[in-house]
Design an enzyme around this catalytic site. Sequence first.
Site, PDB file in Angstrom:
ATOM      1  N   GLU A 207       0.811  -1.224   0.000  1.00  0.00           N
ATOM      2  CA  GLU A 207       0.000   0.000   0.000  1.00  0.00           C
ATOM      3  C   GLU A 207       0.847   1.278   0.000  1.00  0.00           C
ATOM      4  OE1 GLU A 207      -2.966  -0.512   3.089  1.00  0.00           O
ATOM      5  OE2 GLU A 207      -4.008  -2.026   1.898  1.00  0.00           O
ATOM      6  N   GLU A 321      -5.362  -8.167  -0.881  1.00  0.00           N
ATOM      7  CA  GLU A 321      -6.145  -7.943   0.340  1.00  0.00           C
ATOM      8  C   GLU A 321      -7.561  -7.564  -0.065  1.00  0.00           C
ATOM      9  OE1 GLU A 321      -4.765  -5.236   3.342  1.00  0.00           O
ATOM     10  OE2 GLU A 321      -2.658  -5.810   3.081  1.00  0.00           O
TER      11      GLU A 321
END
Length: 519
Positions: A207, A321
């Site tokens: 991320e 995810e």
Amino acid sequence: MQSQRPATNISLRTLTDVQLWLRRLPSLVFVLCLCPNLPGQSSAPSSSTETIAIDATAQAQPFPHMWENTFGSGRANLTLRESYRHDLRAVHAITGFEYVRFHAIFLDENGVYDEDQQGHPVYNFSYVDQIYDGLLENGVKPFVELSFMPRKLAANLATHPFWYKPYPSPPKDPAKWVVLIQAFTRHLVERYGKAEVEGWYFEVWNEPNIDFWNGNPQQATYFALYDETAKAVKSVDPDLRIGGPATAQAAWVDQFIAHCTQNHIPFDFVSTHVYGNDTTMDVFGKKLPITRRDMVARSAKKVYDQVKASAAPSTPIFWTEYNASYMNEVNVTDSAFMGPWLANNIRECDGLANMMAYWDLSDVFEEQGVVKTPFYGGYGLVAERGVPKAAFRAFELLHRLGDERLQISSENALVTRKANGNLVVALWNYAEPGEQGSPKTFQLQTKHLRAKTARMQLVAPGSGSPLETWEKMGRPAFPTSQQIAHLKEASELLPPQTIALNQPLILGPQTLVVLEIEH
């Protein structure tokens, strides 16, 4: 067309089965006209009816189980704990998943990177070996996330807010980072063998578009990190598989592909993340009427379209995810809500991704610190002390779906066919967390099918869901051994029951039912 009958008699085979049903009946919102002598059957509220037309000979399309071949988990060091490995084995037993992904293999607690007094790198792969050995010994391969920055390599010593304080920093010496990646990759190939490691995946960072990366500007500095990391991995073995950008909120995928193709940077897949409660402003850049139910699928369609329109349209798409929430919401990830949510997400994302890694497999997890209570809205399928949640049971049931999908006109059902010809049908009644919802009736209409009955199991509030039992206990933060045993018992699925196919099924809110029909 089969005729309807007013009731189904479910055969309860033993006294134990009867006791299980009676114990859970007051909290069950699943309504399926039970045996005539059981209490509560005559007062079922009215419900809407949906007819599911099934032609057993209809043409089907491949239905790969992309939702259960990879799971996320707590950080690398946690995999050394027996409690983690217990939960890993439990999830593997019900799904047969192949890969697990976790953060922080380079976190200082693993001792991978150090420097001597002259500033020369010193590597120690002792914990790395124990971590990956433990996965392989339990039948699971690593999905290697290359993160975070070792302290002595970090250009910025500001830590991330996570309890274990990772460094979301670029390297202060990119050349030393490259040599670390080469040494790490070479060690893996030498220890596990070329053929084995070529079956793994390598992903650069986590991320980088939010607070897990403090390079400035974020995208340009991440792309620089990716470029050097990918080339370093490929320099050890060009057949190793690597990708990114591993972004939050379905970001940067189109820009990542453009960057790599224009600059001749190797990539074998694209990866990104999304959660059901992400906002449409964050994912789409504008306000849209997309609810938690559809956010993951709408994001998957966005990325799918971007890849297909890119210079590399056949690139595999990995969602490394996803979940219904990135927050700690007890009435979401700890509850039976997850059964219908997961089933619907599978229905909507079919064909849009090659891999979807549920975040995550276990509440042996410390991003917010040591777990303080068994049910706190943790992401895991298994709560503290090895208690399977309703989401665990939903994965267990949905694993039974076949590998071919028959097309039907429904937003509340999946019809699949197994290799032996049996049909497996999932039905659900979706209701948002906190909504009362209402019962929903399903009527199956079958063609070219001799079978008159099906075997049925379900997950619903109070059935396959231990949350309600924990609440009745008074929500103990530190349950006794006896209470833990009761919670595990409450998490068990009720025994399979045989039902008539021509009998309407009435599902209460947040109920998932899976039927198998022999053909």
